[in-house]
Design an enzyme around this catalytic site. Structure first.
Site, PDB file in Angstrom:
ATOM      1  N   SER A 102      30.971  56.049  12.103  1.00  0.00           N
ATOM      2  CA  SER A 102      30.407  54.703  12.080  1.00  0.00           C
ATOM      3  C   SER A 102      30.610  54.074  10.696  1.00  0.00           C
ATOM      4  CB  SER A 102      28.934  54.758  12.489  1.00  0.00           C
ATOM      5  OG  SER A 102      28.435  53.478  12.752  1.00  0.00           O
ATOM      6  N   GLU A 222      36.417  48.380  21.854  1.00  0.00           N
ATOM      7  CA  GLU A 222      36.922  48.017  23.168  1.00  0.00           C
ATOM      8  C   GLU A 222      38.447  48.175  23.202  1.00  0.00           C
ATOM      9  OE1 GLU A 222      35.453  44.107  24.018  1.00  0.00           O
ATOM     10  OE2 GLU A 222      33.368  44.807  24.203  1.00  0.00           O
ATOM     11  N   HIS A 246      27.719  56.032  21.062  1.00  0.00           N
ATOM     12  CA  HIS A 246      28.193  55.912  19.681  1.00  0.00           C
ATOM     13  C   HIS A 246      27.938  57.172  18.856  1.00  0.00           C
ATOM     14  CE1 HIS A 246      29.234  54.010  15.921  1.00  0.00           C
ATOM     15  NE2 HIS A 246      27.995  54.095  15.454  1.00  0.00           N
TER      16      HIS A 246
END
Length: 267
Positions: A102, A222, A246
Protein backbone atom coordinates in the site's frame (compact mmCIF):
# COMPACT_ATOMS: atom_id res chain seq x y z
CA UNK A 1 8.95 -7.81 19.62
CA UNK A 2 7.48 -10.74 17.75
CA UNK A 3 8.63 -14.11 19.04
CA UNK A 4 9.92 -15.02 15.60
CA UNK A 5 12.14 -11.97 15.19
CA UNK A 6 15.89 -12.36 15.29
CA UNK A 7 16.01 -8.99 17.06
CA UNK A 8 14.61 -5.48 17.12
CA UNK A 9 16.94 -2.51 16.87
CA UNK A 10 17.28 1.17 16.02
CA UNK A 11 19.49 2.91 13.50
CA UNK A 12 20.02 6.64 12.96
CA UNK A 13 19.41 7.34 9.28
CA UNK A 14 18.16 10.34 7.29
CA UNK A 15 18.23 12.37 10.49
CA UNK A 16 15.85 10.24 12.55
CA UNK A 17 15.76 7.11 14.69
CA UNK A 18 14.47 4.27 12.56
CA UNK A 19 13.30 1.18 14.41
CA UNK A 20 13.17 -2.17 12.67
CA UNK A 21 12.65 -5.88 13.30
CA UNK A 22 15.03 -8.32 11.68
CA UNK A 23 13.91 -11.84 10.81
CA UNK A 24 15.90 -14.77 9.48
CA UNK A 25 19.33 -13.31 9.00
CA UNK A 26 20.28 -15.50 6.02
CA UNK A 27 19.75 -15.21 2.30
CA UNK A 28 19.21 -12.10 0.15
CA UNK A 29 18.28 -8.97 2.05
CA UNK A 30 14.69 -7.72 1.86
CA UNK A 31 13.39 -4.46 3.33
CA UNK A 32 9.67 -4.71 4.08
CA UNK A 33 7.85 -1.36 4.14
CA UNK A 34 4.38 -1.54 5.72
CA UNK A 35 1.33 0.54 4.90
CA UNK A 36 -0.15 3.69 6.34
CA UNK A 37 -1.15 2.43 9.82
CA UNK A 38 0.85 -0.77 10.14
CA UNK A 39 3.76 -0.75 12.60
CA UNK A 40 6.50 -3.25 11.79
CA UNK A 41 5.37 -5.80 14.35
CA UNK A 42 2.01 -6.26 12.63
CA UNK A 43 3.85 -7.74 9.63
CA UNK A 44 5.69 -10.25 11.79
CA UNK A 45 3.62 -13.21 10.60
CA UNK A 46 4.61 -12.44 7.00
CA UNK A 47 8.25 -11.74 7.87
CA UNK A 48 8.56 -15.07 9.70
CA UNK A 49 7.61 -16.91 6.51
CA UNK A 50 9.87 -14.75 4.36
CA UNK A 51 12.71 -15.40 6.81
CA UNK A 52 12.82 -19.02 5.71
CA UNK A 53 14.56 -17.76 2.54
CA UNK A 54 15.57 -14.15 3.14
CA UNK A 55 17.26 -11.74 5.55
CA UNK A 56 14.22 -9.58 6.34
CA UNK A 57 14.18 -6.06 7.78
CA UNK A 58 10.71 -4.77 8.63
CA UNK A 59 10.78 -1.04 9.28
CA UNK A 60 8.63 1.22 11.39
CA UNK A 61 7.91 4.06 8.99
CA UNK A 62 8.43 7.45 10.66
CA UNK A 63 5.46 8.45 12.77
CA UNK A 64 4.61 4.81 13.48
CA UNK A 65 5.73 2.11 15.88
CA UNK A 66 8.99 2.87 17.68
CA UNK A 67 10.57 5.13 15.05
CA UNK A 68 10.89 8.89 15.51
CA UNK A 69 7.61 10.78 15.59
CA UNK A 70 6.12 14.11 16.59
CA UNK A 71 5.24 17.56 15.24
CA UNK A 72 8.76 18.54 14.22
CA UNK A 73 9.11 15.93 11.45
CA UNK A 74 8.11 15.88 7.81
CA UNK A 75 5.84 13.03 6.70
CA UNK A 76 5.67 13.42 2.93
CA UNK A 77 6.40 10.69 0.39
CA UNK A 78 9.80 12.06 -0.61
CA UNK A 79 10.94 12.13 3.01
CA UNK A 80 9.73 8.60 3.72
CA UNK A 81 11.50 7.39 0.57
CA UNK A 82 14.71 9.09 1.72
CA UNK A 83 14.34 7.24 5.03
CA UNK A 84 14.44 3.90 3.20
CA UNK A 85 17.48 4.91 1.16
CA UNK A 86 19.21 6.09 4.33
CA UNK A 87 18.21 2.95 6.20
CA UNK A 88 19.76 0.64 3.60
CA UNK A 89 22.92 2.74 3.53
CA UNK A 90 23.26 2.97 7.32
CA UNK A 91 23.06 -0.82 7.66
CA UNK A 92 25.40 -1.41 4.73
CA UNK A 93 22.84 -3.50 2.84
CA UNK A 94 24.00 -4.27 -0.67
CA UNK A 95 21.16 -3.79 -3.17
CA UNK A 96 18.37 -5.26 -1.03
CA UNK A 97 14.97 -5.99 -2.49
CA UNK A 98 12.07 -3.79 -1.43
CA UNK A 99 8.67 -5.25 -0.58
CA UNK A 100 6.15 -2.52 0.08
CA UNK A 101 2.46 -2.78 0.87
CA UNK A 102 0.00 0.00 0.00
CA UNK A 103 1.69 3.25 1.10
CA UNK A 104 4.87 1.21 1.50
CA UNK A 105 4.75 0.30 -2.18
CA UNK A 106 4.55 3.97 -3.14
CA UNK A 107 7.52 4.61 -0.85
CA UNK A 108 9.42 1.77 -2.54
CA UNK A 109 8.80 3.24 -6.00
CA UNK A 110 9.95 6.71 -5.00
CA UNK A 111 13.00 5.33 -3.17
CA UNK A 112 14.02 3.25 -6.19
CA UNK A 113 13.68 6.24 -8.50
CA UNK A 114 15.69 8.49 -6.20
CA UNK A 115 18.48 5.91 -5.73
CA UNK A 116 18.47 3.72 -8.88
CA UNK A 117 21.40 1.51 -7.90
CA UNK A 118 20.51 1.09 -4.23
CA UNK A 119 17.85 -1.63 -4.63
CA UNK A 120 17.76 -4.83 -6.66
CA UNK A 121 14.02 -5.34 -7.21
CA UNK A 122 10.59 -4.14 -6.11
CA UNK A 123 7.57 -6.14 -4.95
CA UNK A 124 4.70 -3.64 -5.01
CA UNK A 125 1.71 -4.95 -3.06
CA UNK A 126 -1.56 -3.23 -4.04
CA UNK A 127 -0.30 0.38 -4.01
CA UNK A 128 -2.84 3.22 -4.07
CA UNK A 129 -3.11 4.53 -7.63
CA UNK A 130 -4.94 7.72 -6.68
CA UNK A 131 -3.38 11.05 -7.56
CA UNK A 132 -4.12 14.41 -9.19
CA UNK A 133 -6.99 14.00 -11.64
CA UNK A 134 -7.48 10.34 -10.71
CA UNK A 135 -10.24 8.62 -8.76
CA UNK A 136 -9.99 8.79 -4.99
CA UNK A 137 -8.49 6.07 -2.86
CA UNK A 138 -11.39 3.81 -1.82
CA UNK A 139 -10.72 3.95 1.93
CA UNK A 140 -11.73 7.15 3.70
CA UNK A 141 -9.65 9.17 6.15
CA UNK A 142 -12.08 8.84 9.12
CA UNK A 143 -11.59 5.05 9.07
CA UNK A 144 -7.96 5.64 10.06
CA UNK A 145 -8.39 8.67 12.30
CA UNK A 146 -11.34 7.33 14.29
CA UNK A 147 -9.59 4.05 15.07
CA UNK A 148 -6.36 5.81 16.08
CA UNK A 149 -8.23 8.11 18.46
CA UNK A 150 -9.95 5.14 20.05
CA UNK A 151 -6.61 3.34 20.35
CA UNK A 152 -5.12 6.34 22.15
CA UNK A 153 -7.80 5.94 24.82
CA UNK A 154 -7.46 2.17 24.92
CA UNK A 155 -9.21 -0.27 22.61
CA UNK A 156 -9.48 -4.04 22.72
CA UNK A 157 -9.68 -6.65 19.99
CA UNK A 158 -13.48 -6.77 20.14
CA UNK A 159 -13.73 -3.01 19.55
CA UNK A 160 -11.17 -3.24 16.75
CA UNK A 161 -13.38 -5.78 14.99
CA UNK A 162 -15.65 -2.92 13.91
CA UNK A 163 -12.79 -1.65 11.73
CA UNK A 164 -11.29 -5.00 10.63
CA UNK A 165 -14.18 -7.51 10.78
CA UNK A 166 -12.43 -10.33 8.88
CA UNK A 167 -9.22 -10.42 10.93
CA UNK A 168 -8.31 -13.13 13.40
CA UNK A 169 -8.36 -12.47 17.13
CA UNK A 170 -4.58 -12.47 17.22
CA UNK A 171 -4.37 -9.90 14.43
CA UNK A 172 -7.00 -7.73 16.10
CA UNK A 173 -5.20 -7.86 19.44
CA UNK A 174 -1.91 -6.82 17.84
CA UNK A 175 -3.50 -3.92 15.99
CA UNK A 176 -5.33 -2.81 19.14
CA UNK A 177 -2.04 -2.88 21.04
CA UNK A 178 0.03 -0.94 18.50
CA UNK A 179 -2.31 1.40 16.61
CA UNK A 180 -1.85 4.15 19.21
CA UNK A 181 1.76 4.52 17.99
CA UNK A 182 0.50 5.86 14.65
CA UNK A 183 0.83 9.65 14.88
CA UNK A 184 -2.35 11.15 13.50
CA UNK A 185 -0.76 14.06 11.56
CA UNK A 186 1.60 11.60 9.86
CA UNK A 187 -1.34 9.47 8.79
CA UNK A 188 -3.32 12.48 7.56
CA UNK A 189 -0.34 13.72 5.52
CA UNK A 190 0.20 10.30 3.95
CA UNK A 191 -3.49 9.92 3.11
CA UNK A 192 -3.63 13.38 1.55
CA UNK A 193 -0.47 12.58 -0.43
CA UNK A 194 -2.24 9.56 -1.93
CA UNK A 195 -4.24 12.20 -3.84
CA UNK A 196 -1.50 14.81 -4.34
CA UNK A 197 1.45 12.65 -5.46
CA UNK A 198 1.24 11.10 -8.92
CA UNK A 199 3.19 7.87 -8.57
CA UNK A 200 2.52 7.01 -12.22
CA UNK A 201 5.06 9.61 -13.31
CA UNK A 202 7.75 7.63 -11.47
CA UNK A 203 7.12 4.35 -13.26
CA UNK A 204 9.02 5.08 -16.52
CA UNK A 205 12.06 6.02 -14.42
CA UNK A 206 12.36 2.58 -12.80
CA UNK A 207 15.17 0.29 -13.90
CA UNK A 208 14.72 -2.61 -11.47
CA UNK A 209 12.67 -5.77 -11.96
CA UNK A 210 9.26 -5.06 -10.48
CA UNK A 211 6.20 -7.07 -9.50
CA UNK A 212 2.76 -5.55 -9.03
CA UNK A 213 0.53 -7.69 -6.81
CA UNK A 214 -3.17 -6.86 -7.18
CA UNK A 215 -5.84 -7.70 -4.61
CA UNK A 216 -8.77 -9.16 -6.51
CA UNK A 217 -11.29 -7.88 -3.97
CA UNK A 218 -9.41 -4.77 -2.87
CA UNK A 219 -10.95 -2.18 -5.16
CA UNK A 220 -7.64 -0.30 -5.19
CA UNK A 221 -6.25 -1.30 -8.59
CA UNK A 222 -8.60 -1.79 -11.53
CA UNK A 223 -7.85 -3.39 -14.93
CA UNK A 224 -7.42 0.04 -16.54
CA UNK A 225 -4.79 0.88 -13.92
CA UNK A 226 -2.95 -2.35 -14.67
CA UNK A 227 -2.92 -1.47 -18.38
CA UNK A 228 -1.57 2.01 -17.69
CA UNK A 229 1.11 0.70 -15.33
CA UNK A 230 2.16 -1.93 -17.88
CA UNK A 231 2.36 0.71 -20.61
CA UNK A 232 4.50 3.00 -18.44
CA UNK A 233 6.80 0.20 -17.26
CA UNK A 234 6.50 -2.75 -19.67
CA UNK A 235 8.91 -4.88 -17.62
CA UNK A 236 6.55 -5.03 -14.65
CA UNK A 237 5.19 -8.48 -13.76
CA UNK A 238 1.54 -8.32 -12.72
CA UNK A 239 0.11 -11.03 -10.47
CA UNK A 240 -3.29 -11.26 -8.77
CA UNK A 241 -4.63 -12.75 -5.57
CA UNK A 242 -8.29 -13.15 -6.56
CA UNK A 243 -9.84 -13.84 -3.16
CA UNK A 244 -8.00 -11.19 -1.14
CA UNK A 245 -8.89 -7.67 -0.16
CA UNK A 246 -6.33 -4.90 0.13
CA UNK A 247 -4.67 -6.48 3.18
CA UNK A 248 -3.66 -9.43 1.04
CA UNK A 249 -1.70 -11.65 3.45
CA UNK A 250 -4.34 -11.14 6.14
CA UNK A 251 -7.06 -12.33 3.75
CA UNK A 252 -5.18 -15.05 1.85
CA UNK A 253 -1.82 -15.85 3.40
CA UNK A 254 -1.04 -18.78 1.12
CA UNK A 255 -2.29 -16.89 -1.91
CA UNK A 256 0.05 -14.02 -1.11
CA UNK A 257 3.09 -16.29 -1.05
CA UNK A 258 1.96 -18.22 -4.11
CA UNK A 259 1.72 -14.97 -6.05
CA UNK A 260 5.07 -13.73 -4.72
CA UNK A 261 6.79 -16.99 -5.68
CA UNK A 262 10.56 -16.67 -6.04
CA UNK A 263 10.44 -13.09 -7.28
CA UNK A 264 12.55 -11.65 -4.45
CA UNK A 265 15.50 -13.90 -5.25
CA UNK A 266 15.07 -14.42 -8.99
CA UNK A 267 17.98 -13.61 -11.27
Amino acid sequence: MSGGALYGANVFANGIRQHYLRYGGNGPAVILIPGITSPAITWGFVAERLAERYDVYVIDVRGRGLSSTGPDLEYGLDTMAADVVGFASALGLSAPALLGHSMGARIAIRAAVSAPRAFSRLALIDPPVSGPGRRAYPSKLPWYVDSIRLALKGIDAEDMKAFCPTWTDEQLKLRAEWLHTCYEPAIVTAFEDFHKDDIFSDLPKLNQPAMLMVAGRGGVIEPADEDEIQALYPAVEIVRVPNAGHMIPWDDFDGFFAALGDFLSRY
